[in-house]
Design a protein around this motif. Structure first.
Motif, mmCIF file in Angstrom:
data_model
loop_
_atom_site.group_PDB
_atom_site.id
_atom_site.type_symbol
_atom_site.label_atom_id
_atom_site.label_comp_id
_atom_site.label_asym_id
_atom_site.label_seq_id
_atom_site.Cartn_x
_atom_site.Cartn_y
_atom_site.Cartn_z
ATOM 1 N N LEU A 172 -44.479 4.822 33.960
ATOM 2 C CA LEU A 172 -43.635 4.948 32.774
ATOM 3 C C LEU A 172 -43.324 3.579 32.175
ATOM 4 C CD1 LEU A 172 -41.236 7.765 34.041
ATOM 5 C CD2 LEU A 172 -43.174 7.979 32.476
ATOM 6 N N VAL A 173 -43.183 2.572 33.020
ATOM 7 C CA VAL A 173 -43.025 1.207 32.530
ATOM 8 C C VAL A 173 -44.238 0.819 31.689
ATOM 9 C CG1 VAL A 173 -42.996 -1.233 33.238
ATOM 10 C CG2 VAL A 173 -41.496 0.409 34.377
ATOM 11 N N ALA A 174 -45.426 1.192 32.162
ATOM 12 C CA ALA A 174 -46.663 0.872 31.447
ATOM 13 C C ALA A 174 -46.761 1.591 30.105
ATOM 14 C CB ALA A 174 -47.879 1.224 32.310
ATOM 15 N N GLU A 175 -45.980 2.653 29.946
ATOM 16 C CA GLU A 175 -45.938 3.360 28.664
ATOM 17 C C GLU A 175 -44.917 2.745 27.718
ATOM 18 O OE1 GLU A 175 -45.328 7.520 29.311
ATOM 19 O OE2 GLU A 175 -46.988 7.692 30.740
ATOM 20 N N GLY A 176 -44.224 1.698 28.190
ATOM 21 C CA GLY A 176 -43.274 0.995 27.344
ATOM 22 C C GLY A 176 -41.855 1.528 27.412
ATOM 23 N N LEU A 177 -41.534 2.402 28.374
ATOM 24 C CA LEU A 177 -40.197 2.971 28.465
ATOM 25 C C LEU A 177 -39.228 1.977 29.107
ATOM 26 C CD1 LEU A 177 -41.966 5.535 27.999
ATOM 27 C CD2 LEU A 177 -40.339 6.773 29.448
ATOM 28 N N THR A 178 -37.974 2.014 28.665
ATOM 29 C CA THR A 178 -36.922 1.203 29.265
ATOM 30 C C THR A 178 -36.394 1.898 30.512
ATOM 31 O OG1 THR A 178 -35.134 2.252 28.029
ATOM 32 C CG2 THR A 178 -36.259 0.393 26.969
ATOM 33 N N ASN A 179 -35.578 1.180 31.292
ATOM 34 C CA ASN A 179 -34.970 1.795 32.471
ATOM 35 C C ASN A 179 -34.153 3.028 32.098
ATOM 36 O OD1 ASN A 179 -36.078 -0.172 34.052
ATOM 37 N ND2 ASN A 179 -34.173 -1.280 34.418
#
Length: 232
Positions: free
Chosen positions: A176-183
């Motif tokens: 999900l980080v790789a999809e650009g999502l924040t924490n």
């Protein structure tokens, strides 16, 4: 104003480095209007920015990419050496792929385009202090596309560990980080707290011997971990 700080929390100390006086002073005034942000200094070129960073030890350094004497990309690596605790946020008029990748290699924590609105900049400064690595949305797919075609990005100090070193949850979150999502966005999607997400990201970065989320996102893409295949 975007977010009110806790009265017991010291403001985030920001150094603004940009060669355009009007932009530099305007952005400094806007930052000063935020109760949880404080501009501790300004500089009009990268070399002076490095000197100011060493002297002031700010929390965040906003670095323009194109500057005289020394550009922001070169300055980023020197700032990291002179002020190791500082988060480096690059600012640019255009999202040049080469500059973006070079900034990551120099250890920049984020890369922002100057067309963002003031509240977006403030939020990204705060995100940086939460150990997130903010990118302007238009740049996320470009960085990861570059990584897919360039196996040398980003460099890591040691050989990458096996997938088995990451837990299922850590790998899920890194996707999900790789999809650009924040924490915060990840927490909402997985129905867990933002603090729990932050802990998982921190643990994953430690296992991967990486410094920031941009490197972790690149790792996921480069090693083909963006699918939900079972761990070996």
């Amino acid at each position: 104003m975007s977010v009110c700080m806790d009265v017991a929390t010291d403001p985030i100390r920001v150094l603004v480095v940009d060669d355009q006086p009007l932009f530099r002073m305007a952005i400094s005034c806007l930052i000063e209007d935020e109760p949880d942000l404080h501009v501790v200094g300004q500089a009009d070129n990268g070399l002076l920015g490095v000197e100011k960073a060493r002297e002031l030890q700010p929390d965040v350094v906003l670095l323009d990419v194109e500057m005289p004497v020394m550009g922001g990309i070169e300055a980023a690596g020197l700032v990291r050496a002179q002020a190791p605790a500082a988060k480096v946020l690059m600012l640019s008029v255009v999202g040049d792929d080469e500059h973006l990748v070079d900034a990551v290699r120099q250890g920049a924590h984020g890369y922002l385009l100057k067309d963002l609105r003031p509240h977006q900049l403030f939020d990204m400064i705060r995100a940086c202090m939460r150990d997130e690595s903010p990118l302007s949305p238009a740049l996320v797919s470009r960085l990861l596309s570059h990584v897919r075609g360039t196996p040398a990005v980003p460099p890591t100090p040691t050989a990458p560990p096996k997938r088995a070193d990451l837990s299922e949850r850590e790998l899920e979150i890194l996707r999900l980080v790789a999809e650009g999502l924040t924490n915060r966005q990840i927490g909402r999607q997985l129905h867990i707290t933002e603090g729990t997400v932050k802990n998982h990201v921190h643990n994953a970065l430690h296992k991967l011997h990486m410094e920031n989320r941009i490197q972790a996102a690149a790792y996921v893409v480069r090693h083909g971990l963006g699918n939900a295949a079972p761990m070996p």
